[in-house]
Design an enzyme around this catalytic site. Structure first.
Site, PDB file in Angstrom:
ATOM      1  CE1 TYR A  70      10.973  19.101   8.191  1.00 53.49           C
ATOM      2  CE2 TYR A  70      10.749  19.821  10.510  1.00 53.49           C
ATOM      3  CZ  TYR A  70      11.334  19.178   9.558  1.00 53.49           C
ATOM      4  OH  TYR A  70      12.650  18.527   9.762  1.00 53.49           O
ATOM      5  NE  ARG A  73      13.100  22.769   5.286  1.00 51.65           N
ATOM      6  CZ  ARG A  73      13.860  21.489   5.350  1.00 51.65           C
ATOM      7  NH1 ARG A  73      13.273  20.477   6.287  1.00 51.65           N
ATOM      8  NH2 ARG A  73      14.401  21.025   4.264  1.00 51.65           N
ATOM      9  CG  HIS A 124      17.057  12.857   3.027  1.00 54.50           C
ATOM     10  ND1 HIS A 124      18.185  13.744   2.759  1.00 54.50           N
ATOM     11  CD2 HIS A 124      17.931  11.542   3.128  1.00 54.50           C
ATOM     12  CE1 HIS A 124      19.221  13.455   2.915  1.00 54.50           C
ATOM     13  NE2 HIS A 124      19.089  12.024   3.195  1.00 54.50           N
ATOM     14  CB  CYS A 132      -0.920   8.503  11.172  1.00 51.71           C
ATOM     15  SG  CYS A 132      -1.184   8.166  13.011  1.00 51.71           S
ATOM     16  CB  CYS A 138      -2.547   4.929  12.215  1.00 55.23           C
ATOM     17  SG  CYS A 138      -3.739   5.963  11.219  1.00 55.23           S
ATOM     18  CB  CYS A 195      -4.399  10.848  11.834  1.00 57.16           C
ATOM     19  SG  CYS A 195      -4.451   9.228  11.019  1.00 57.16           S
ATOM     20  CB  CYS A 198      -5.950   6.903  14.202  1.00 56.91           C
ATOM     21  SG  CYS A 198      -4.881   8.086  14.179  1.00 56.91           S
TER      22      CYS A 198
END
Length: 306
Positions: A70, A73, A124, A132, A138, A195, A198
């Site tokens: 990702y 991308r 999408h 998170c 969270c 994250c 948290c």
């Protein structure tokens, strides 16, 4: 690319009298910006099945590999620029309060073209939201355009294979990372985005993975538009075959509300859900060229409004 002047005139006549228009966008729109499709990532990912990486199970099993995919991308999307069709649709949104866009694209190009967000629903999700993994407790999320997301996700450009080195030389050292084959490093959990709220869980891309539900607020916005007391005049289907639900269902529902369907696509074999009907338009060609021409009576010369 030849446009039927009769069809163009017919569409312009309908457009000028329209009050409510719904658009459905697909990967063909971004292809006009030179962006590879999800299944055509190539290069770094030739040895991986991209579909198998787009699942919660894949993230739980190997978050480092999924994040590298990702991040790649995201990088490719940031190298691309919004094309005139993105700007034309954004301008139509500004000029027509009754215009709504449902986008299947996650590349952020519509947002970068300043498409009004209240008239843009991302079916999408987007590559540029991080959230998170704990959605139950969270629920942290952020907009993030940093490239790379974290230093460990820097796309490696060393140790290129000889073929890629030769190709690179022939291109004058203008490296196209979609052409290279590079070993992917194994990443540890601590190397990945965590994250900040948290401080326990990983962040994940804010896209809809296979097996996940589409965002409720997006589905609700689409239904509200389709169920509005006033009919829909035109349904634009741009760069997508729209054969998968719920996208196909939106075309059928728009037709039930009186919409005439206009398909803009490179593939003339693509038919809207329910097939062709009297009053439909099909314009074959590059969306970046066709969409501004089709919308010109309302938005004017898009070059002047970018």
């Amino acid at each position: 690319m030849e446009i039927s002047q009769e069809d163009l005139a017919s569409f312009h006549t309908a457009l000028k009298s329209s009050k409510r228009i719904l658009a459905l966008l697909g990967a063909g729109l971004s292809a006009s910006s030179g962006l590879p499709t999800f299944r055509g990532a190539g290069g770094l990912w030739r040895t991986h099945d991209s579909i198998s990486l787009a699942t919660p199970e894949a993230f739980n099993k190997n978050a480092g590999l999924v994040w590298q995919f990702y991040n790649y991308r995201r990088h490719m999307a940031l190298q691309a620029q919004p094309n005139p069709a993105h700007y034309a649709l954004a301008e139509l949104a500004r000029r027509m309060p009754g215009f709504m866009t449902l986008s299947q694209n996650v590349d952020g190009l519509s947002q970068r073209a300043n498409h009004p967000m209240k008239q843009l629903q991302l079916l999408h999700g987007t590559l540029f939201e991080l959230r998170c993994v704990d959605r139950a407790v969270c629920r942290y999320s952020e907009t993030n355009f940093t490239d790379p997301v974290v230093p460990a996700l820097e796309i490696p450009t060393s140790d290129l294979d000889p073929t890629s080195n030769e190709a690179r030389k022939e291109k004058g050292n203008d490296l196209d990372i979609s052409d290279v084959q590079i070993p992917l490093p194994a990443l540890k959990r601590e190397d990945l985005p965590t994250c900040p709220k948290c401080k326990t869980n990983l962040l994940r891309p804010g896209v809809v993975w296979f097996g996940e539900s589409l965002p409720f607020h997006v589905l609700e916005a689409a239904e509200d538009f389709l169920n509005h007391p006033n009919d829909i005049d035109i349904m634009l289907v741009i760069g997508t075959s729209a054969k998968v639900y719920p996208a196909a269902g939106y075309i059928e529902k728009a037709r039930e509300r009186g919409a005439r369907v206009c398909v803009i696509n490179m593939d003339e074999t693509d038919r809207p859900a329910g097939g062709w009907m009297d009053g439909n338009w099909f314009f074959r060609g590059d969306a970046a060229v066709l969409v501004p021409k089709l919308l010109e009576p309302v938005i004017g010369d898009i070059k002047a409004s970018e």
